[in-house]
Design a protein around this motif. Structure first.
Motif, PDB file in Angstrom:
ATOM      1  N   GLY A  76      23.783  59.254  20.385  1.00 18.14           N
ATOM      2  CA  GLY A  76      22.752  58.226  20.413  1.00 18.14           C
ATOM      3  C   GLY A  76      23.037  57.062  21.332  1.00 18.14           C
ATOM      4  O   GLY A  76      22.380  56.009  21.215  1.00 18.14           O
ATOM      5  N   ALA A  77      23.973  57.212  22.249  1.00 20.49           N
ATOM      6  CA  ALA A  77      24.289  56.132  23.186  1.00 20.49           C
ATOM      7  C   ALA A  77      24.384  56.701  24.591  1.00 20.49           C
ATOM      8  O   ALA A  77      24.762  57.856  24.788  1.00 20.49           O
ATOM      9  CB  ALA A  77      25.607  55.452  22.801  1.00 20.49           C
ATOM     10  N   VAL A  78      24.047  55.858  25.584  1.00 22.42           N
ATOM     11  CA  VAL A  78      24.117  56.245  26.992  1.00 22.42           C
ATOM     12  C   VAL A  78      25.277  55.512  27.644  1.00 22.42           C
ATOM     13  O   VAL A  78      25.389  54.287  27.522  1.00 22.42           O
ATOM     14  CB  VAL A  78      22.813  55.925  27.741  1.00 22.42           C
ATOM     15  CG1 VAL A  78      22.882  56.432  29.171  1.00 22.42           C
ATOM     16  CG2 VAL A  78      21.623  56.510  27.030  1.00 22.42           C
ATOM     17  N   THR A  79      26.094  56.251  28.370  1.00 23.82           N
ATOM     18  CA  THR A  79      27.220  55.670  29.089  1.00 23.82           C
ATOM     19  C   THR A  79      27.056  55.938  30.575  1.00 23.82           C
ATOM     20  O   THR A  79      26.717  57.052  30.977  1.00 23.82           O
ATOM     21  CB  THR A  79      28.555  56.280  28.607  1.00 23.82           C
ATOM     22  OG1 THR A  79      28.687  56.063  27.203  1.00 23.82           O
ATOM     23  CG2 THR A  79      29.731  55.653  29.332  1.00 23.82           C
ATOM     24  N   VAL A  80      27.285  54.897  31.394  1.00 22.80           N
ATOM     25  CA  VAL A  80      27.373  55.074  32.836  1.00 22.80           C
ATOM     26  C   VAL A  80      28.818  55.425  33.137  1.00 22.80           C
ATOM     27  O   VAL A  80      29.721  54.600  32.971  1.00 22.80           O
ATOM     28  CB  VAL A  80      26.940  53.803  33.596  1.00 22.80           C
ATOM     29  CG1 VAL A  80      26.974  54.047  35.099  1.00 22.80           C
ATOM     30  CG2 VAL A  80      25.544  53.371  33.177  1.00 22.80           C
ATOM     31  N   CYS A  81      29.054  56.659  33.561  1.00 25.33           N
ATOM     32  CA  CYS A  81      30.411  57.201  33.616  1.00 25.33           C
ATOM     33  C   CYS A  81      31.200  56.681  34.810  1.00 25.33           C
ATOM     34  O   CYS A  81      30.674  56.544  35.915  1.00 25.33           O
ATOM     35  CB  CYS A  81      30.365  58.732  33.648  1.00 25.33           C
ATOM     36  SG  CYS A  81      29.582  59.444  32.181  1.00 25.33           S
ATOM     37  N   GLU A  82      32.466  56.435  34.563  1.00 21.87           N
ATOM     38  CA  GLU A  82      33.386  56.039  35.616  1.00 21.87           C
ATOM     39  C   GLU A  82      33.680  57.226  36.528  1.00 21.87           C
ATOM     40  O   GLU A  82      33.608  58.388  36.118  1.00 21.87           O
ATOM     41  CB  GLU A  82      34.689  55.532  35.013  1.00 21.87           C
ATOM     42  CG  GLU A  82      34.559  54.261  34.194  1.00 21.87           C
ATOM     43  CD  GLU A  82      34.387  53.030  35.067  1.00 21.87           C
ATOM     44  OE1 GLU A  82      34.631  53.132  36.297  1.00 21.87           O
ATOM     45  OE2 GLU A  82      33.988  51.980  34.539  1.00 21.87           O
ATOM     46  N   ASP A  83      33.996  56.931  37.773  1.00 23.64           N
ATOM     47  CA  ASP A  83      34.406  57.969  38.712  1.00 23.64           C
ATOM     48  C   ASP A  83      35.677  58.636  38.188  1.00 23.64           C
ATOM     49  O   ASP A  83      36.605  57.960  37.746  1.00 23.64           O
ATOM     50  CB  ASP A  83      34.654  57.359  40.084  1.00 23.64           C
ATOM     51  CG  ASP A  83      34.723  58.410  41.167  1.00 23.64           C
ATOM     52  OD1 ASP A  83      34.506  59.589  40.865  1.00 23.64           O
ATOM     53  OD2 ASP A  83      35.000  58.040  42.318  1.00 23.64           O
ATOM     54  N   GLY A  84      35.710  59.951  38.226  1.00 21.09           N
ATOM     55  CA  GLY A  84      36.854  60.685  37.727  1.00 21.09           C
ATOM     56  C   GLY A  84      36.734  61.108  36.287  1.00 21.09           C
ATOM     57  O   GLY A  84      37.530  61.908  35.799  1.00 21.09           O
ATOM     58  N   ASP A 109      34.788  63.272  33.981  1.00 21.20           N
ATOM     59  CA  ASP A 109      33.843  64.390  34.022  1.00 21.20           C
ATOM     60  C   ASP A 109      33.688  64.991  32.636  1.00 21.20           C
ATOM     61  O   ASP A 109      34.618  65.008  31.832  1.00 21.20           O
ATOM     62  CB  ASP A 109      34.333  65.472  34.999  1.00 21.20           C
ATOM     63  CG  ASP A 109      34.438  64.951  36.424  1.00 21.20           C
ATOM     64  OD1 ASP A 109      33.533  64.202  36.824  1.00 21.20           O
ATOM     65  OD2 ASP A 109      35.429  65.277  37.102  1.00 21.20           O
ATOM     66  N   GLY A 110      32.491  65.481  32.381  1.00 23.83           N
ATOM     67  CA  GLY A 110      32.214  66.098  31.094  1.00 23.83           C
ATOM     68  C   GLY A 110      31.035  67.033  31.179  1.00 23.83           C
ATOM     69  O   GLY A 110      30.218  66.941  32.108  1.00 23.83           O
ATOM     70  N   PRO A 111      30.905  67.938  30.215  1.00 23.07           N
ATOM     71  CA  PRO A 111      29.833  68.943  30.274  1.00 23.07           C
ATOM     72  C   PRO A 111      28.444  68.387  30.008  1.00 23.07           C
ATOM     73  O   PRO A 111      27.442  69.049  30.305  1.00 23.07           O
ATOM     74  CB  PRO A 111      30.246  69.939  29.182  1.00 23.07           C
ATOM     75  CG  PRO A 111      31.046  69.117  28.209  1.00 23.07           C
ATOM     76  CD  PRO A 111      31.785  68.118  29.043  1.00 23.07           C
ATOM     77  N   ASP A 112      28.355  67.192  29.430  1.00 20.01           N
ATOM     78  CA  ASP A 112      27.053  66.634  29.048  1.00 20.01           C
ATOM     79  C   ASP A 112      26.571  65.565  30.016  1.00 20.01           C
ATOM     80  O   ASP A 112      25.663  64.799  29.692  1.00 20.01           O
ATOM     81  CB  ASP A 112      27.127  66.053  27.630  1.00 20.01           C
ATOM     82  CG  ASP A 112      27.411  67.111  26.578  1.00 20.01           C
ATOM     83  OD1 ASP A 112      26.960  68.258  26.771  1.00 20.01           O
ATOM     84  OD2 ASP A 112      28.085  66.796  25.582  1.00 20.01           O
ATOM     85  N   GLN A 113      27.163  65.482  31.182  1.00 16.58           N
ATOM     86  CA  GLN A 113      26.779  64.451  32.145  1.00 16.58           C
ATOM     87  C   GLN A 113      25.633  64.919  33.020  1.00 16.58           C
ATOM     88  O   GLN A 113      25.509  66.105  33.326  1.00 16.58           O
ATOM     89  CB  GLN A 113      27.970  64.082  33.025  1.00 16.58           C
ATOM     90  CG  GLN A 113      29.114  63.424  32.268  1.00 16.58           C
ATOM     91  CD  GLN A 113      30.285  63.088  33.161  1.00 16.58           C
ATOM     92  OE1 GLN A 113      30.313  63.447  34.337  1.00 16.58           O
ATOM     93  NE2 GLN A 113      31.268  62.400  32.616  1.00 16.58           N
ATOM     94  N   VAL A 114      24.789  63.985  33.422  1.00 12.89           N
ATOM     95  CA  VAL A 114      23.731  64.271  34.382  1.00 12.89           C
ATOM     96  C   VAL A 114      23.759  63.176  35.439  1.00 12.89           C
ATOM     97  O   VAL A 114      23.902  61.991  35.120  1.00 12.89           O
ATOM     98  CB  VAL A 114      22.345  64.340  33.694  1.00 12.89           C
ATOM     99  CG1 VAL A 114      22.019  63.061  32.959  1.00 12.89           C
ATOM    100  CG2 VAL A 114      21.255  64.675  34.702  1.00 12.89           C
ATOM    101  N   ALA A 115      23.660  63.588  36.701  1.00 11.04           N
ATOM    102  CA  ALA A 115      23.707  62.643  37.820  1.00 11.04           C
ATOM    103  C   ALA A 115      22.299  62.424  38.352  1.00 11.04           C
ATOM    104  O   ALA A 115      21.557  63.381  38.580  1.00 11.04           O
ATOM    105  CB  ALA A 115      24.608  63.181  38.926  1.00 11.04           C
TER     106      ALA A 115
END
Length: 359
Positions: free
Chosen positions: A293-301, A303-309
């Motif tokens: 239920g939360a959105v994270t802006v991911c740091e470079d490096g 990586d995860g299976p649930d990320q979308v760019a």
């Protein structure tokens, strides 16, 4: 020696790309600081990085690029020349095959066009509340296309079906849909594509809380308010079936505070993609992860299976166009579009196509 930042600046490869190519064993730094992990590149590696960037733009597989760079500084260039020639042949064969397939599809399309009846045939007259129509146009206008090669996308679709009006815009990279309740028309479904300039002229009339009248007569569309009118001709094209494009499998949802989320996106990390914006400019990418239920802006490096760019500029535009302090972000698989939805209805939303990071 060049730092990774200097190497990125001089070679045209982003920092994230250089890290990726290091991890892939394609362009390994000459030295890595054992304490900090900071990467340093030798003088000869600048030419290799520039060659790497060019070969990736040409679509050469990483396995071949690895061999090209391994043989780049050697006296015997036969392997390098052979790899370049082999890839060029693959490109030429692929282009020839693509032309054949396109010719077949065009023939099928021409036969289909001869059978199809346009939805732009009826005369329509309906009324709507000015604030509702203004809000709907604001929610979709940002997604209208500007590519002269695709004029049908250079406007807003007005899809009239009974007492519902849906306005839709897309430029292939994002799509926005909004619904308006109308009155006064109960005939068959009618679709017209209103040019962006005419759409903007209509929007300029929607300043008061009053009823407005929308009419379609053949290829002419008009919006009338008290004492004013914006009218013109529709685009002579049929809009793609947007309903097929927005049938997304259910994804992970998170409710976000828009000002806080905008700040996180604006100030958060960005990555580099091989995809560029429609005008060819470099494309900044935000990588998002929706978990619990939360959105994270991911740091470079990270990586995860649930990320979308997604294109960061497009994401910020979608958040602004929604005109809400709170929205729902919905993400599915990394290859599925990201949806930006209102909290009170699923009828007004925008979707952003995911973009590919360096592979």
């Amino acid at each position: 020696m060049r730092s990774i930042g200097e190497m990125a600046r001089d070679s045209g490869l982003g920092v994230s790309a250089l890290r990726f190519y290091d991890g892939a064993g394609v362009l390994v730094p000459a030295r890595v600081d054992p304490a900090s992990g900071y990467r340093w590149y030798g003088p000869e590696q600048l030419d290799e990085a520039r060659v790497l960037a060019r070969l990736r733009r040409a679509g050469m597989p990483l396995a071949d690029i690895r061999l090209v760079l391994a043989g780049w500084s050697g006296a015997d260039t036969d392997l390098v020349r052979g790899l370049l020639q082999a890839h060029l042949r693959r490109l030429e064969t692929g282009l020839a095959n693509a032309r054949d397939e396109f010719s077949t599809v065009r023939a099928l399309l021409e036969r289909r066009e001869n059978r199809m009846t346009s939805l732009r045939t009826a005369t329509v007259g309906l009324t709507a509340r000015a604030p509702e129509l203004a809000e709907a146009l604001d929610a979709v206008r940002f997604a209208a296309g500007t590519d002269p090669e695709l004029p049908v996308l250079g406007g807003v679709l007005f899809d009239i079906d009974g007492e519902e009006l849906r306005v839709v815009a897309t430029d292939r990279y994002r799509m926005a849909v909004a619904r308006v309740v109308t009155a006064g028309y109960g005939g068959p479904r009618v679709q017209v594509v209103v040019p962006s300039r005419l759409t903007d002229a209509m929007r300029a009339l929607l300043g008061d809380d009053a009823a407005v009248r929308l009419t379609v007569d053949g290829d002419r569309v008009a919006l009338r308010t008290e004492g004013h009118e914006a009218a013109g001709y529709c685009l002579d094209h049929d809009f793609p079936d947007y309903r097929r494009l927005v049938r997304l499998p259910a994804g992970r949802r998170a409710r976000v505070d828009v000002p806080a989320f905008r700040h996180a996106v604006e100030t958060g990390p960005v990555r580099e993609s091989e995809v560029r914006e429609p005008d060819g400019a470099p494309c900044d990418i935000s990588v998002l992860e929706v978990v619990d239920g939360a959105v994270t802006v991911c740091e470079d490096g990270h990586d995860g299976p649930d990320q979308v760019a997604v294109n960061r500029t497009f994401l910020l535009q979608a958040l602004a166009a929604a005109g809400r302090e709170e929205l729902v972000v919905e993400a599915g698989a990394p290859t599925a579009p990201l949806a930006i939805r209102r909290t009170d209805t699923d009828e007004t939303f925008s979707i952003l196509m995911p973009v590919r990071l360096h592979d």
